[in-house]
Design a protein around this motif. Structure first.
Motif, PDB file in Angstrom:
ATOM      1  N   MET A   1      30.409   5.199  45.080  1.00 26.29           N
ATOM      2  CA  MET A   1      31.103   4.331  44.133  1.00 26.29           C
ATOM      3  C   MET A   1      32.600   4.621  44.246  1.00 26.29           C
ATOM      4  O   MET A   1      33.021   5.742  43.993  1.00 26.29           O
ATOM      5  CB  MET A   1      30.548   4.644  42.750  1.00 26.29           C
ATOM      6  N   PRO A   2      33.396   3.627  44.599  1.00 28.58           N
ATOM      7  CA  PRO A   2      34.844   3.851  44.708  1.00 28.58           C
ATOM      8  C   PRO A   2      35.439   4.248  43.352  1.00 28.58           C
ATOM      9  O   PRO A   2      34.993   3.773  42.320  1.00 28.58           O
ATOM     10  CB  PRO A   2      35.396   2.492  45.154  1.00 28.58           C
ATOM     11  N   THR A   3      36.440   5.108  43.386  1.00 27.99           N
ATOM     12  CA  THR A   3      37.036   5.582  42.142  1.00 27.99           C
ATOM     13  C   THR A   3      37.829   4.490  41.439  1.00 27.99           C
ATOM     14  O   THR A   3      38.070   4.588  40.249  1.00 27.99           O
ATOM     15  CB  THR A   3      37.954   6.795  42.394  1.00 27.99           C
ATOM     16  N   ASP A   4      38.252   3.452  42.167  1.00 25.29           N
ATOM     17  CA  ASP A   4      39.004   2.370  41.530  1.00 25.29           C
ATOM     18  C   ASP A   4      38.080   1.267  41.020  1.00 25.29           C
ATOM     19  O   ASP A   4      38.531   0.228  40.563  1.00 25.29           O
ATOM     20  CB  ASP A   4      40.053   1.793  42.490  1.00 25.29           C
ATOM     21  N   ALA A   5      36.772   1.503  41.087  1.00 24.28           N
ATOM     22  CA  ALA A   5      35.813   0.513  40.583  1.00 24.28           C
ATOM     23  C   ALA A   5      35.833   0.518  39.058  1.00 24.28           C
ATOM     24  O   ALA A   5      36.298   1.464  38.434  1.00 24.28           O
ATOM     25  CB  ALA A   5      34.405   0.816  41.088  1.00 24.28           C
ATOM     26  N   GLY A   6      35.302  -0.565  38.497  1.00 24.71           N
ATOM     27  CA  GLY A   6      35.189  -0.632  37.047  1.00 24.71           C
ATOM     28  C   GLY A   6      36.276  -1.443  36.387  1.00 24.71           C
ATOM     29  O   GLY A   6      36.419  -1.410  35.168  1.00 24.71           O
ATOM     30  N   THR A   7      37.035  -2.193  37.191  1.00 24.74           N
ATOM     31  CA  THR A   7      38.043  -3.091  36.643  1.00 24.74           C
ATOM     32  C   THR A   7      37.560  -4.525  36.822  1.00 24.74           C
ATOM     33  O   THR A   7      36.635  -4.788  37.598  1.00 24.74           O
ATOM     34  CB  THR A   7      39.387  -2.934  37.378  1.00 24.74           C
ATOM     35  N   LYS A   8      38.201  -5.447  36.139  1.00 25.35           N
ATOM     36  CA  LYS A   8      37.829  -6.855  36.268  1.00 25.35           C
ATOM     37  C   LYS A   8      37.979  -7.313  37.715  1.00 25.35           C
ATOM     38  O   LYS A   8      37.162  -8.072  38.228  1.00 25.35           O
ATOM     39  CB  LYS A   8      38.696  -7.708  35.334  1.00 25.35           C
ATOM     40  N   TYR A  23      23.951  -7.288  39.162  1.00 25.03           N
ATOM     41  CA  TYR A  23      24.871  -7.652  38.081  1.00 25.03           C
ATOM     42  C   TYR A  23      26.147  -6.836  38.247  1.00 25.03           C
ATOM     43  O   TYR A  23      26.210  -5.928  39.072  1.00 25.03           O
ATOM     44  CB  TYR A  23      24.227  -7.433  36.704  1.00 25.03           C
ATOM     45  N   GLU A  24      27.168  -7.199  37.471  1.00 27.88           N
ATOM     46  CA  GLU A  24      28.447  -6.507  37.545  1.00 27.88           C
ATOM     47  C   GLU A  24      28.875  -6.024  36.166  1.00 27.88           C
ATOM     48  O   GLU A  24      28.535  -6.629  35.157  1.00 27.88           O
ATOM     49  CB  GLU A  24      29.537  -7.442  38.077  1.00 27.88           C
ATOM     50  N   MET A  25      29.640  -4.926  36.175  1.00 25.79           N
ATOM     51  CA  MET A  25      30.186  -4.386  34.933  1.00 25.79           C
ATOM     52  C   MET A  25      31.618  -3.942  35.176  1.00 25.79           C
ATOM     53  O   MET A  25      31.957  -3.537  36.284  1.00 25.79           O
ATOM     54  CB  MET A  25      29.389  -3.168  34.459  1.00 25.79           C
ATOM     55  N   TYR A  26      32.426  -4.027  34.132  1.00 25.88           N
ATOM     56  CA  TYR A  26      33.764  -3.459  34.195  1.00 25.88           C
ATOM     57  C   TYR A  26      34.234  -3.099  32.786  1.00 25.88           C
ATOM     58  O   TYR A  26      33.733  -3.608  31.801  1.00 25.88           O
ATOM     59  CB  TYR A  26      34.760  -4.407  34.882  1.00 25.88           C
ATOM     60  N   LYS A  27      35.222  -2.210  32.750  1.00 24.37           N
ATOM     61  CA  LYS A  27      35.798  -1.784  31.481  1.00 24.37           C
ATOM     62  C   LYS A  27      36.891  -2.768  31.081  1.00 24.37           C
ATOM     63  O   LYS A  27      37.677  -3.208  31.912  1.00 24.37           O
ATOM     64  CB  LYS A  27      36.378  -0.377  31.610  1.00 24.37           C
ATOM     65  N   LEU A 118      27.891   6.404  37.982  1.00 23.73           N
ATOM     66  CA  LEU A 118      28.977   7.301  37.588  1.00 23.73           C
ATOM     67  C   LEU A 118      28.616   8.774  37.805  1.00 23.73           C
ATOM     68  O   LEU A 118      29.419   9.658  37.525  1.00 23.73           O
ATOM     69  CB  LEU A 118      29.338   7.063  36.115  1.00 23.73           C
ATOM     70  N   GLY A 119      27.394   9.037  38.284  1.00 29.35           N
ATOM     71  CA  GLY A 119      26.972  10.408  38.559  1.00 29.35           C
ATOM     72  C   GLY A 119      26.583  11.195  37.323  1.00 29.35           C
ATOM     73  O   GLY A 119      26.587  12.429  37.331  1.00 29.35           O
ATOM     74  N   LEU A 120      26.227  10.485  36.242  1.00 27.78           N
ATOM     75  CA  LEU A 120      25.883  11.150  34.988  1.00 27.78           C
ATOM     76  C   LEU A 120      24.383  11.263  34.750  1.00 27.78           C
ATOM     77  O   LEU A 120      23.949  12.042  33.910  1.00 27.78           O
ATOM     78  CB  LEU A 120      26.505  10.382  33.807  1.00 27.78           C
ATOM     79  N   ALA A 121      23.603  10.445  35.449  1.00 26.23           N
ATOM     80  CA  ALA A 121      22.164  10.410  35.173  1.00 26.23           C
ATOM     81  C   ALA A 121      21.373  10.069  36.431  1.00 26.23           C
ATOM     82  O   ALA A 121      21.903   9.491  37.373  1.00 26.23           O
ATOM     83  CB  ALA A 121      21.866   9.380  34.085  1.00 26.23           C
ATOM     84  N   GLU A 122      20.127  10.421  36.385  1.00 19.09           N
ATOM     85  CA  GLU A 122      19.164  10.020  37.413  1.00 19.09           C
ATOM     86  C   GLU A 122      18.280   8.951  36.780  1.00 19.09           C
ATOM     87  O   GLU A 122      17.846   9.098  35.632  1.00 19.09           O
ATOM     88  CB  GLU A 122      18.333  11.232  37.826  1.00 19.09           C
ATOM     89  N   VAL A 123      18.054   7.868  37.515  1.00 18.66           N
ATOM     90  CA  VAL A 123      17.255   6.749  37.011  1.00 18.66           C
ATOM     91  C   VAL A 123      16.135   6.461  38.014  1.00 18.66           C
ATOM     92  O   VAL A 123      16.374   6.429  39.218  1.00 18.66           O
ATOM     93  CB  VAL A 123      18.123   5.477  36.822  1.00 18.66           C
ATOM     94  N   GLU A 124      14.929   6.259  37.493  1.00 20.18           N
ATOM     95  CA  GLU A 124      13.811   5.876  38.367  1.00 20.18           C
ATOM     96  C   GLU A 124      13.945   4.407  38.750  1.00 20.18           C
ATOM     97  O   GLU A 124      14.550   3.621  38.009  1.00 20.18           O
ATOM     98  CB  GLU A 124      12.482   6.088  37.641  1.00 20.18           C
TER      99      GLU A 124
END
Length: 135
Positions: A1-8, A23-27, A118-124
């Protein structure tokens, strides 16, 4: 995941836990509050941005795998799931992390893959009944 990701301009490009839909997400900000904008096809959902840290803290404290239990706002969430926690009066915001009335559900579908990216969780990633846990 690029560090500049998460913008519109450069949203996170994610897949639902069963890996069946993109799908897409941004802050962003709404009414001076940080939010997550989630675009699924033509549907746009908003979640309180603090859900990332709050969910991570809850999962870390739980220490175990937790079922996602995704459900639309109009349907009840299965007890003990990420979805139920994301709308519970007992969570840190005292209710829904989803911010658009009528589209406040699906917390357990769209937030876990972001947490994984974001490296915070593991998801099945099974066809159904997926779970997550904090890393």
């Amino acid at each position: 995941m690029p560090t500049d990701a998460g913008t519109k301009e450069n949203p996170w490009k994610l897949k639902t836990p069963p890996l069946t839909s993109e799908y897409e997400m941004y802050k962003d900000e709404k009414d001076g509050k940080p939010i997550i904008v989630c675009t699924v096809g033509k549907t746009v959902l908003h979640y309180d941005y603090r859900c990332i840290n709050d969910l991570y803290a809850m999962l870390k404290e739980n220490g175990e795998w937790m079922e996602l239990g995704s459900a639309d706002e109009q349907k009840p969430a299965k007890a003990g799931t990420v979805e139920a926690w994301g709308r519970s009066p007992d969570n840190p915001v005292g209710g829904w992390y989803g911010l658009k009335k009528g589209l406040r559900g699906r917390f357990g579908m769209y937030i876990p893959p972001l947490m994984e990216a974001l490296g915070l969780a593991e998801v099945e990633h099974q066809p159904r009944n997926n779970r997550m846990k904090a890393l």
